[in-house]
Write a protein that holds these residues in place. Sequence first.
Motif, PDB file in Angstrom:
ATOM      1  N   GLY A  72     -12.453   8.055 -11.374  1.00  0.00           N
ATOM      2  CA  GLY A  72     -12.986   9.172 -10.627  1.00  0.00           C
ATOM      3  C   GLY A  72     -13.937  10.073 -11.364  1.00  0.00           C
ATOM      4  O   GLY A  72     -14.403  11.068 -10.802  1.00  0.00           O
ATOM      5  N   SER A 128       0.825  -1.209   0.000  1.00  0.00           N
ATOM      6  CA  SER A 128       0.000   0.000   0.000  1.00  0.00           C
ATOM      7  C   SER A 128       0.859   1.259   0.000  1.00  0.00           C
ATOM      8  O   SER A 128       0.516   2.254  -0.657  1.00  0.00           O
ATOM      9  CB  SER A 128      -0.933  -0.001   1.211  1.00  0.00           C
ATOM     10  OG  SER A 128      -1.825  -1.102   1.150  1.00  0.00           O
ATOM     11  N   ARG A 137      -9.206   1.864   2.108  1.00  0.00           N
ATOM     12  CA  ARG A 137     -10.460   2.587   2.128  1.00  0.00           C
ATOM     13  C   ARG A 137     -11.071   2.676   3.512  1.00  0.00           C
ATOM     14  O   ARG A 137     -11.910   3.522   3.768  1.00  0.00           O
ATOM     15  CB  ARG A 137     -11.469   1.909   1.185  1.00  0.00           C
ATOM     16  CG  ARG A 137     -11.047   1.928  -0.270  1.00  0.00           C
ATOM     17  CD  ARG A 137     -12.078   1.236  -1.144  1.00  0.00           C
ATOM     18  NE  ARG A 137     -12.168  -0.193  -0.827  1.00  0.00           N
ATOM     19  CZ  ARG A 137     -13.187  -0.753  -0.185  1.00  0.00           C
ATOM     20  NH1 ARG A 137     -14.183  -0.023   0.221  1.00  0.00           N
ATOM     21  NH2 ARG A 137     -13.204  -2.048   0.050  1.00  0.00           N
ATOM     22  N   THR A 182       0.941   6.734  -6.849  1.00  0.00           N
ATOM     23  CA  THR A 182      -0.297   7.371  -7.310  1.00  0.00           C
ATOM     24  C   THR A 182      -0.651   8.649  -6.563  1.00  0.00           C
ATOM     25  O   THR A 182      -1.467   9.439  -7.057  1.00  0.00           O
ATOM     26  CB  THR A 182      -1.482   6.391  -7.147  1.00  0.00           C
ATOM     27  OG1 THR A 182      -1.714   6.157  -5.756  1.00  0.00           O
ATOM     28  CG2 THR A 182      -1.204   5.075  -7.851  1.00  0.00           C
ATOM     29  N   GLY A 183      -0.099   8.822  -5.363  1.00  0.00           N
ATOM     30  CA  GLY A 183      -0.516   9.942  -4.541  1.00  0.00           C
ATOM     31  C   GLY A 183      -1.893   9.766  -3.964  1.00  0.00           C
ATOM     32  O   GLY A 183      -2.495  10.718  -3.463  1.00  0.00           O
ATOM     33  N   MET A 184      -2.436   8.526  -4.031  1.00  0.00           N
ATOM     34  CA  MET A 184      -3.778   8.242  -3.544  1.00  0.00           C
ATOM     35  C   MET A 184      -3.700   7.245  -2.399  1.00  0.00           C
ATOM     36  O   MET A 184      -2.753   6.461  -2.303  1.00  0.00           O
ATOM     37  CB  MET A 184      -4.663   7.690  -4.676  1.00  0.00           C
ATOM     38  CG  MET A 184      -4.777   8.616  -5.868  1.00  0.00           C
ATOM     39  SD  MET A 184      -5.650   7.843  -7.255  1.00  0.00           S
ATOM     40  CE  MET A 184      -7.274   7.707  -6.566  1.00  0.00           C
ATOM     41  N   GLU A 185      -4.724   7.247  -1.563  1.00  0.00           N
ATOM     42  CA  GLU A 185      -4.794   6.333  -0.429  1.00  0.00           C
ATOM     43  C   GLU A 185      -5.586   5.093  -0.833  1.00  0.00           C
ATOM     44  O   GLU A 185      -6.806   5.144  -1.011  1.00  0.00           O
ATOM     45  CB  GLU A 185      -5.469   7.019   0.758  1.00  0.00           C
ATOM     46  CG  GLU A 185      -5.679   6.125   1.970  1.00  0.00           C
ATOM     47  CD  GLU A 185      -4.373   5.533   2.463  1.00  0.00           C
ATOM     48  OE1 GLU A 185      -4.201   4.294   2.336  1.00  0.00           O
ATOM     49  OE2 GLU A 185      -3.528   6.299   2.966  1.00  0.00           O
ATOM     50  N   PRO A 186      -4.918   3.932  -1.034  1.00  0.00           N
ATOM     51  CA  PRO A 186      -5.659   2.742  -1.451  1.00  0.00           C
ATOM     52  C   PRO A 186      -6.471   2.099  -0.336  1.00  0.00           C
ATOM     53  O   PRO A 186      -7.449   1.411  -0.600  1.00  0.00           O
ATOM     54  CB  PRO A 186      -4.562   1.799  -1.942  1.00  0.00           C
ATOM     55  CG  PRO A 186      -3.346   2.209  -1.180  1.00  0.00           C
ATOM     56  CD  PRO A 186      -3.466   3.695  -0.969  1.00  0.00           C
ATOM     57  N   ALA A 217      -6.333   2.437  -6.685  1.00  0.00           N
ATOM     58  CA  ALA A 217      -5.724   3.739  -6.972  1.00  0.00           C
ATOM     59  C   ALA A 217      -5.175   3.672  -8.386  1.00  0.00           C
ATOM     60  O   ALA A 217      -5.019   2.591  -8.963  1.00  0.00           O
ATOM     61  CB  ALA A 217      -4.616   4.058  -5.970  1.00  0.00           C
ATOM     62  N   TRP A 218      -4.853   4.840  -8.962  1.00  0.00           N
ATOM     63  CA  TRP A 218      -4.368   4.841 -10.344  1.00  0.00           C
ATOM     64  C   TRP A 218      -3.396   5.988 -10.546  1.00  0.00           C
ATOM     65  O   TRP A 218      -3.339   6.945  -9.764  1.00  0.00           O
ATOM     66  CB  TRP A 218      -5.524   4.929 -11.331  1.00  0.00           C
ATOM     67  CG  TRP A 218      -6.371   6.154 -11.169  1.00  0.00           C
ATOM     68  CD1 TRP A 218      -6.186   7.363 -11.770  1.00  0.00           C
ATOM     69  CD2 TRP A 218      -7.535   6.293 -10.348  1.00  0.00           C
ATOM     70  NE1 TRP A 218      -7.150   8.256 -11.381  1.00  0.00           N
ATOM     71  CE2 TRP A 218      -7.996   7.632 -10.508  1.00  0.00           C
ATOM     72  CE3 TRP A 218      -8.224   5.431  -9.494  1.00  0.00           C
ATOM     73  CZ2 TRP A 218      -9.108   8.097  -9.848  1.00  0.00           C
ATOM     74  CZ3 TRP A 218      -9.330   5.902  -8.824  1.00  0.00           C
ATOM     75  CH2 TRP A 218      -9.777   7.227  -9.010  1.00  0.00           C
ATOM     76  N   THR A 219      -2.627   5.874 -11.644  1.00  0.00           N
ATOM     77  CA  THR A 219      -1.653   6.915 -11.975  1.00  0.00           C
ATOM     78  C   THR A 219      -1.359   6.873 -13.462  1.00  0.00           C
ATOM     79  O   THR A 219      -1.599   5.857 -14.134  1.00  0.00           O
ATOM     80  CB  THR A 219      -0.339   6.710 -11.185  1.00  0.00           C
ATOM     81  OG1 THR A 219       0.520   7.824 -11.401  1.00  0.00           O
ATOM     82  CG2 THR A 219       0.392   5.448 -11.640  1.00  0.00           C
ATOM     83  N   ARG A 230       0.688   4.086  -2.809  1.00  0.00           N
ATOM     84  CA  ARG A 230       0.485   5.477  -2.410  1.00  0.00           C
ATOM     85  C   ARG A 230       1.572   6.376  -2.991  1.00  0.00           C
ATOM     86  O   ARG A 230       1.299   7.488  -3.474  1.00  0.00           O
ATOM     87  CB  ARG A 230       0.482   5.563  -0.883  1.00  0.00           C
ATOM     88  CG  ARG A 230      -0.040   6.865  -0.303  1.00  0.00           C
ATOM     89  CD  ARG A 230      -0.020   6.826   1.218  1.00  0.00           C
ATOM     90  NE  ARG A 230      -0.813   5.736   1.741  1.00  0.00           N
ATOM     91  CZ  ARG A 230      -0.303   4.695   2.422  1.00  0.00           C
ATOM     92  NH1 ARG A 230       0.988   4.613   2.651  1.00  0.00           N
ATOM     93  NH2 ARG A 230      -1.095   3.752   2.875  1.00  0.00           N
TER      94      ARG A 230
END
Length: 588
Positions: A225, A15, A28, A22-26, A44-46, A19
């Motif tokens: 998104g 994770s 949840r 992607t800069g996203m929090e997988p 998450a995606w990038t 993170r």
Amino acid sequence: MWVVATAGHVDHGKSTLVRALTGMEPDRWAEERRRGMTIDLGFAWTDLPSGGTVAFVDVPGHERFVPNMLAGVGPVPAAMLVVAADEGWMPQSAEHLAALHALGVSHGLLAVTRADLADPAPALAQARAEIAATSLGEVPAVAVSGVTGAGLPELRTALDRLVAGLPYPAPDAPVRLWVDRAFTIRGSGTVVTGTLGGGRLRVGDQLELAGTGEPVRVRGLHCLGGARNEVAAVARVAVNLRGVSRDRLARGDALLTPGRFHRTDLLDVRLAGDPAADLPATLTLHVGSAAVAARVRPLGPDTVRLRLARPLPLLIGDRAVLRDPGRHHVAGGVTVLDVAPPPLARRGAAVARAKVLAELDGRPDLAGELRRRLLVRAGDLTRMGVPVSMPPVAGDWLADPGHWRRLAARLTGEVSRYAREHPLEPGAPVDVLRRRLDLPDRALVEALLAPPLRLRSGRVTAAAVDALPEPVARAVARVRAEFGDRPFRAPEAERLADLGLGPREIGAAVRAGALLRLAENVVLLPGAVDDAVRVLGRLPQPFTLSAARQALDTTRRVAVPLLELLDRRGATRRLPDDAREVVAAPPA
């Protein structure tokens, strides 16, 4: 867009790596973030250097959540294995790799994390050796640190190369979206998420639920998104559904293109892993996002029959995992060989079935399926995943060519046999022939007909069986001898009975053209019609019934139905005053 699943031991930084990429929090759920471990699936995606997009399915690494891990990996075409440099290869690393191998995943890469905490070389060397022995083979490897960012550019480049080598999905494939999440959004209703592995989804599409077959309609689509009108595979997608409540859906269900999948709870598979004879009686089958209990019946050394606790929408060639949850053990991967197998009721049937399965490789084969099934509906084959490229023999029935030729030969024999058994009947009824040939549809009997066979009034006959039985032929000959010089005199019912001409015998003679039936128990010789027209043509036109009766030297019992027959055939015309005239008299 491409989809890659993470895999690896708990707390090896999957994770954290997602993170960092992607800069996203997988993760949840608050519980996951509190405990510092992935419990359920994260997403998450990038964007990649090439401009493409990769979405990650971040799966849990703890052994208690392997079913959740398999739900995330099942529909995904590629995997990124994560091994921590400071801990190296661990038990869940092995079980995750075994699951990927069982599913036949052949595209992946290795990320050795925490390169800032330990020399990554030993962990990298061991992991690559373990991976090389599986379906993934030799994979690219990158040492990274999710904390410092070291190696992340190289990992992005490796991901770019990985997705560039993935097979492109068929855009016209039927949709089978395995559901990994189902929830409700206020104002929108039921939403499900999953990995779209083939085909495309559009707003307004009608789909069906795999669990119940009930129809649902796509109200809205979200991908990366944002709202979309259409999403094509491969993609992570959220589907807002109309016509179904949240409690009707759960992980392991699927959204299907209507009419394109066979829901089955009985299947024959090839096992790669433990010997079939060593398997316990019950295991769990993991396919897509579903996990279903399966009773196991070994057939051959590497083939088994599975009886599932609930039906699943499966195709020939599907890959799945058999796992023993009690031992936390992947028993092996299975390739689906048959989703509509025959029963094994007779003695020796299991041994014979094992020999058949030994020849199958899980690739859909139309000719082979026809050889094994002999007759099958085209729609049934399509729902099994077998492309249909030949015309049906009748309706939507397909037939093995050799079997079809044998059926045609048997049909001729059965028609002849029926004629011998029932000489006075006008041919064999179609349904009788269907049962004798063990055919599922009467249309198949009709499709088999070829000269000299012909269909008449629901019965099949042949020129060879139109000859009269000897007793009937003798009786007709006696009628001809007695009435040949009085062609318009019909034998009385008592005389017909004396001659042996009852209703069935008369019917046979009429069908053979040896007698002409005017009414019940009123028969003439077959040339009477033309002879009557010639006689009546010599009368002054128009003529009355009485004049016709006298000219024909017959009775009213014969004259009335004979003139009505001539009217129907257009040889005479009835006038308003009940007189008649000959329309066209045959030559004298």
